[in-house]
Design a protein around this motif. Structure first.
Motif, PDB file in Angstrom:
ATOM      1  N   LEU A 125      24.044 -39.329  18.760  1.00 33.54           N
ATOM      2  CA  LEU A 125      22.939 -38.666  19.647  1.00 33.54           C
ATOM      3  C   LEU A 125      23.533 -38.304  20.857  1.00 33.54           C
ATOM      4  N   LEU A 126      23.386 -39.493  21.595  1.00 28.25           N
ATOM      5  CA  LEU A 126      24.292 -39.595  22.463  1.00 28.25           C
ATOM      6  C   LEU A 126      25.811 -37.929  22.671  1.00 28.25           C
ATOM      7  N   TRP A 127      26.244 -38.516  21.981  1.00 28.53           N
ATOM      8  CA  TRP A 127      27.761 -37.062  22.203  1.00 28.53           C
ATOM      9  C   TRP A 127      27.210 -36.024  21.608  1.00 28.53           C
ATOM     10  N   ARG A 128      25.865 -35.553  20.812  1.00 29.06           N
ATOM     11  CA  ARG A 128      25.728 -34.399  21.285  1.00 29.06           C
ATOM     12  C   ARG A 128      25.057 -33.874  22.630  1.00 29.06           C
ATOM     13  N   HIS A 129      24.945 -35.110  23.681  1.00 28.65           N
ATOM     14  CA  HIS A 129      24.892 -34.622  24.654  1.00 28.65           C
ATOM     15  C   HIS A 129      25.140 -34.308  26.085  1.00 28.65           C
ATOM     16  N   LEU A 130      26.674 -35.579  25.147  1.00 26.12           N
ATOM     17  CA  LEU A 130      27.655 -35.229  26.717  1.00 26.12           C
ATOM     18  C   LEU A 130      28.432 -34.189  26.156  1.00 26.12           C
TER      19      LEU A 130
END
Length: 250
Positions: A125-130
């Motif tokens: 989830l975090l990686w999709r934003h970064l």
């Protein structure tokens, strides 16, 4: 609370076989020669020049900086919760969790269990934003851009990093958490530097089953020793140096 840096360094060193699978192709591609200005097209091609070494070092500097940032956040979180020393039950649970994740990683490296992939989905989830930030950085043609790319790739979901972050929480402060992750990041550095410069040949060697079994067994041993110590089945003195667990405050 003291966290000895040696076990984190060794876990990073042995577990970096996992990095070879996840990040080896990435760092290999990013460390290629800069684009040819004459054509105006980004043409990546391998190079053994000194410039490639600078690019690889910059990438890994950014990656380790992101580990330290995450470690500071993890350690600061524990400190903000009235410190882990005041929460013995939470401290014990974190110790068990960190070492169970090492056991899982060791089994994964040995090809005995694939559950690590499910653990790594937690960070997606975090990686999709970064990840879109990589496009905004631009082509990896300068050390500064390589550093920025490494700082983003350092947040790639990775069970090995997660286990180190749980240990960083045991440190009980932002500064100690950052130093804990620095030790871990330095352990991964030799492999990542070699992957950036040697590339495909080294990745092929690291895929060999005997190599993965040997490294996985080492990580598994760290996890099992840590669990035995957490359970009170092993003395705390000399094991403090090789177990991923908090030691006594000086």
């Amino acid at each position: 609370m003291n966290i000895h840096p040696l076990p984190l360094f060794l876990v990073g060193l042995l577990g970096s076989v996992h990095c070879a699978g996840m990040c080896g192709g990435i760092v290999g591609a990013l460390s290629l020669a800069p684009p040819r200005a004459r054509t105006g097209v980004i043409t990546l091609h391998p190079t053994r020049s000194a410039g490639a070494g600078v690019h690889v070092a910059a990438y890994n500097g950014g990656r380790i900086a992101s580990y330290m940032t995450a470690g500071a956040l993890a350690g600061g979180l524990a400190q903000g919760a009235a410190t882990m020393t005041a929460l013995p039950a939470a401290q014990a649970a974190a110790c068990w969790l960190a070492n169970l994740m090492l056991v899982a990683l060791g089994l994964h490296l040995m090809g005995a269990w694939s559950g690590v992939a499910r653990i790594e989905r937690v960070g997606q989830l975090l990686w999709r934003h970064l990840r879109p930030g990589l496009a905004r950085i631009g082509p990896p043609d300068t050390p500064a851009r390589m550093f920025a790319a490494g700082a983003l790739w350092g947040w790639l979901p990775c069970a090995m990093v997660y286990s180190a972050l749980v240990t960083a929480m045991l440190s009980g402060s932002a500064g100690a958490g950052a130093l804990t992750m620095l030790a871990f990041g330095l352990g991964t550095l030799p492999m990542m530097l070699a992957l950036g410069l040697a590339g495909v040949r080294l990745r092929a060697w690291l895929r060999l089953l005997p190599v993965r079994i040997a490294c996985g067994a080492g990580v598994l041993a760290f996890g099992l020793l840590g669990l035995a110590r957490a359970a009170g089945g092993l003395p705390a003195s000399w094991l403090q140096v090789i177990c991923v667990a908090p030691g006594m405050a000086p």
